[in-house]
Design a protein around this motif. Structure first.
Motif, mmCIF file in Angstrom:
data_model
loop_
_atom_site.group_PDB
_atom_site.id
_atom_site.type_symbol
_atom_site.label_atom_id
_atom_site.label_comp_id
_atom_site.label_asym_id
_atom_site.label_seq_id
_atom_site.Cartn_x
_atom_site.Cartn_y
_atom_site.Cartn_z
ATOM 1 N N ASP A 96 37.554 -46.380 -29.939
ATOM 2 C CA ASP A 96 38.639 -47.214 -29.530
ATOM 3 C C ASP A 96 38.544 -48.811 -29.734
ATOM 4 O O ASP A 96 39.270 -49.568 -29.775
ATOM 5 C CB ASP A 96 39.309 -46.894 -28.133
ATOM 6 C CG ASP A 96 39.971 -45.610 -28.057
ATOM 7 O OD1 ASP A 96 40.280 -45.058 -29.288
ATOM 8 O OD2 ASP A 96 40.262 -45.206 -26.971
ATOM 9 N N LEU A 97 36.956 -49.094 -29.646
ATOM 10 C CA LEU A 97 36.683 -50.586 -29.565
ATOM 11 C C LEU A 97 36.715 -51.123 -30.969
ATOM 12 O O LEU A 97 36.087 -50.296 -31.974
ATOM 13 C CB LEU A 97 35.311 -50.860 -28.656
ATOM 14 C CG LEU A 97 35.274 -50.232 -27.255
ATOM 15 C CD1 LEU A 97 33.850 -50.416 -26.862
ATOM 16 C CD2 LEU A 97 36.244 -51.360 -26.427
ATOM 17 N N THR A 98 37.096 -52.179 -30.916
ATOM 18 C CA THR A 98 36.800 -52.766 -32.459
ATOM 19 C C THR A 98 35.864 -54.134 -32.394
ATOM 20 O O THR A 98 35.419 -54.916 -33.479
ATOM 21 C CB THR A 98 38.365 -53.915 -32.721
ATOM 22 O OG1 THR A 98 38.542 -54.712 -31.769
ATOM 23 C CG2 THR A 98 39.439 -52.678 -32.928
ATOM 24 N N ALA A 99 35.076 -54.049 -31.281
ATOM 25 C CA ALA A 99 34.100 -55.175 -31.223
ATOM 26 C C ALA A 99 33.045 -54.615 -30.058
ATOM 27 O O ALA A 99 33.688 -53.953 -29.074
ATOM 28 C CB ALA A 99 34.456 -56.440 -31.194
ATOM 29 N N ASP A 100 31.802 -55.014 -30.105
ATOM 30 C CA ASP A 100 31.070 -54.793 -28.554
ATOM 31 C C ASP A 100 31.608 -55.484 -27.457
ATOM 32 O O ASP A 100 32.151 -56.690 -27.762
ATOM 33 C CB ASP A 100 29.538 -55.068 -28.941
ATOM 34 C CG ASP A 100 29.023 -54.094 -29.856
ATOM 35 O OD1 ASP A 100 29.188 -52.885 -29.866
ATOM 36 O OD2 ASP A 100 28.286 -54.698 -30.643
ATOM 37 N N GLN A 101 31.690 -55.123 -26.230
ATOM 38 C CA GLN A 101 31.974 -55.831 -25.282
ATOM 39 C C GLN A 101 30.811 -55.715 -24.158
ATOM 40 O O GLN A 101 30.155 -54.861 -24.122
ATOM 41 C CB GLN A 101 32.927 -55.266 -24.321
ATOM 42 C CG GLN A 101 34.479 -55.143 -25.127
ATOM 43 C CD GLN A 101 35.735 -54.509 -24.548
ATOM 44 O OE1 GLN A 101 35.256 -53.882 -23.275
ATOM 45 N NE2 GLN A 101 36.565 -54.393 -25.068
ATOM 46 N N GLN A 160 28.614 -45.940 -36.388
ATOM 47 C CA GLN A 160 29.165 -47.133 -36.319
ATOM 48 C C GLN A 160 30.198 -47.424 -35.256
ATOM 49 O O GLN A 160 31.090 -48.531 -35.344
ATOM 50 C CB GLN A 160 30.007 -47.191 -37.715
ATOM 51 C CG GLN A 160 29.126 -46.949 -38.896
ATOM 52 C CD GLN A 160 29.980 -47.129 -40.338
ATOM 53 O OE1 GLN A 160 31.222 -46.894 -40.261
ATOM 54 N NE2 GLN A 160 29.105 -47.168 -41.342
ATOM 55 N N THR A 187 24.951 -57.583 -29.820
ATOM 56 C CA THR A 187 25.666 -56.816 -31.052
ATOM 57 C C THR A 187 24.430 -56.814 -32.187
ATOM 58 O O THR A 187 24.195 -55.652 -32.594
ATOM 59 C CB THR A 187 26.607 -57.584 -31.687
ATOM 60 O OG1 THR A 187 27.901 -57.502 -30.822
ATOM 61 C CG2 THR A 187 26.919 -56.954 -33.127
ATOM 62 N N PHE A 191 31.373 -48.955 -31.743
ATOM 63 C CA PHE A 191 31.013 -50.079 -31.055
ATOM 64 C C PHE A 191 31.089 -49.655 -29.438
ATOM 65 O O PHE A 191 31.198 -48.755 -29.079
ATOM 66 C CB PHE A 191 32.261 -51.358 -30.872
ATOM 67 C CG PHE A 191 32.216 -51.855 -32.231
ATOM 68 C CD1 PHE A 191 31.469 -52.752 -32.773
ATOM 69 C CD2 PHE A 191 33.451 -51.708 -33.164
ATOM 70 C CE1 PHE A 191 31.462 -53.494 -33.946
ATOM 71 C CE2 PHE A 191 33.505 -52.306 -34.398
ATOM 72 C CZ PHE A 191 32.412 -53.263 -34.727
#
Ligand code: ADP
Ligand code: DP6
Ligand code: CO
Length: 329
Positions: free
Chosen positions: A53-58, A85, A72, A87
């Motif tokens: 569900d993530l679109t970038a690392d947090q 792939q 990242t 995140f």
């Protein structure tokens, strides 16, 4: 599907023969072997979960959202190893001041290497974990192991990793951190050592000296010769700081209180209380002593520094998994 949520703990380490300069800046291959003691008192706990569900690392550190570029870049290495792939959400807590010369980057990347690789289902050997941690921060490759650890510089990604020398110490070594300033330093280790390699006229002398220090220190560890260990560690640290003074532009990590702490250690030694100092890339001074002298040394240090400034550590363990929480389906 979400991966399991994995929490790992890794301890910091104090180098007795220091790593101060890279041969390869991208792969983090050092110029010389280094030797450290992992510490029980200072550590990082890091939780990692990869999530579609993530679109970038947090990334949060001590509960605060952080910039993610470095994380990242590091997670990309793990993703590539696992052909993933996804995140990730990374939550980390430092039980050590961050970026204050108390080796937060060592415990941080050792914990992240372990938690991150495990979350993506990789079961890395200690050697491969050490190689991976090294890519985040050089000193982190040593924090995979407990006790005395040597980072063998090698000459490639494959051959540069740490090895345990004595995992369970049977002598009573103590390290007192004199916290002079726990704020973030102005010059990160990465930038400081880069300037030194490129500009210090004494750099080749350092590489030669560190080789001699390393073999003498290994001998001292084998013989449990505290006097030799302390002398080598103190001398090696001052050589490292001499590189900084001789760089262009020159810089240093000393504060007035750092010098006061070092002079106090010398005075204690003059009074027959055996102790030695070392310093990393930050103003805080670490005093190495034997357990039998700890109380007497602490009493005298307490006359000049407050109780909150004096933190005592012993030898600590290697990195380990604390918890694996399986994702709900
Ligand atoms: P230190 O003396 O604390 O090791 P360095 O200059 O070597 O300081 O490294 C600080 C770097 O480590 C910074 O980039 C900082 O963001 C990173 N760092 C510190 N703690 C963590 C953590 N728990 N997780 C990820 N990165 C961390
Ligand atoms: C003085 O491992 O923090 O503590 O590899 O650039 O992340 P990077 O640097 P880092 O450097 C540690 C330097 C030192 C000495 C040591 O720990 O050996
Ligand atoms: Co560091």
């Amino acid at each position: 599907m979400k991966t399991p949520k994995v929490t790992a703990r890794a301890h910091t380490n104090i180098a007795l023969v220091k790593y101060w300069g890279k041969e390869d800046e991208e792969l983090i291959i050092p110029q010389n072997n280094s030797l450290s003691l992992t510490l029980d008192h200072f550590y990082t706990d890091t939780t990692v979960q990869f999530d579609p569900d993530l679109t970038a690392d947090q990334f949060t550190l001590n509960g605060q959202a952080q910039e993610t570029t470095k994380i990242t870049k590091f997670l990309d290495i793990i993703r590539q190893m696992a052909s993933s792939q996804l995140f990730a959400r990374v939550e980390s807590t430092n039980h050590v001041p961050t970026m204050a010369g108390l080796a937060s980057s060592a415990s941080a990347y050792a914990a992240l290497a372990l938690a991150g690789s495990k979350a993506l289902g990789l079961d890395l050997s200690s050697k491969d974990l050490s190689r991976l941690a090294r890519r985040g921060s050089g000193s982190a490759c040593r924090s995979i192991y407990g006790g005395f650890v040597e980072w063998k510089k090698g000459d490639s990604d494959q051959t540069s990793y740490a090895v345990p020398l004595v995992e369970n110490l049977d002598w009573d070594l103590k390290m007192i951190a004199i916290v002079v300033n726990d704020k973030q330093k102005k010059i990160a280790s990465r930038a400081g050592m880069q300037t030194v390699v490129h500009t210090s006229p004494y750099y080749s002398a350092w590489v030669k000296r560190s080789k001699e220090d390393l073999s003498a220190l290994k001998e001292a560890i084998k013989e449990k010769d505290f006097t030799q260990l302390g002398k080598i560690a103190e001398g090696n640290a001052m050589c490292m700081h001499a590189l900084n003074l001789s760089a262009t532009p020159h810089f240093n990590y000393f504060e007035a209180e750092s010098l006061k702490a070092m002079q106090l250690v010398e005075r204690l030694r003059g009074q027959g209380l055996e102790c030695y100092y070392t310093m990393d890339a930050g103003p805080n001074v670490k005093v190495i002593c034997q357990g039998k002298d700890l109380e007497a040394i602490m009493d005298l240090l307490s006359q000049e520094f407050s109780a909150e400034q004096l933190l005592v550590a012993s030898a600590g363990p290697g990195a380990r998994i604390l918890e694996i929480e399986n994702a709900e389906r």
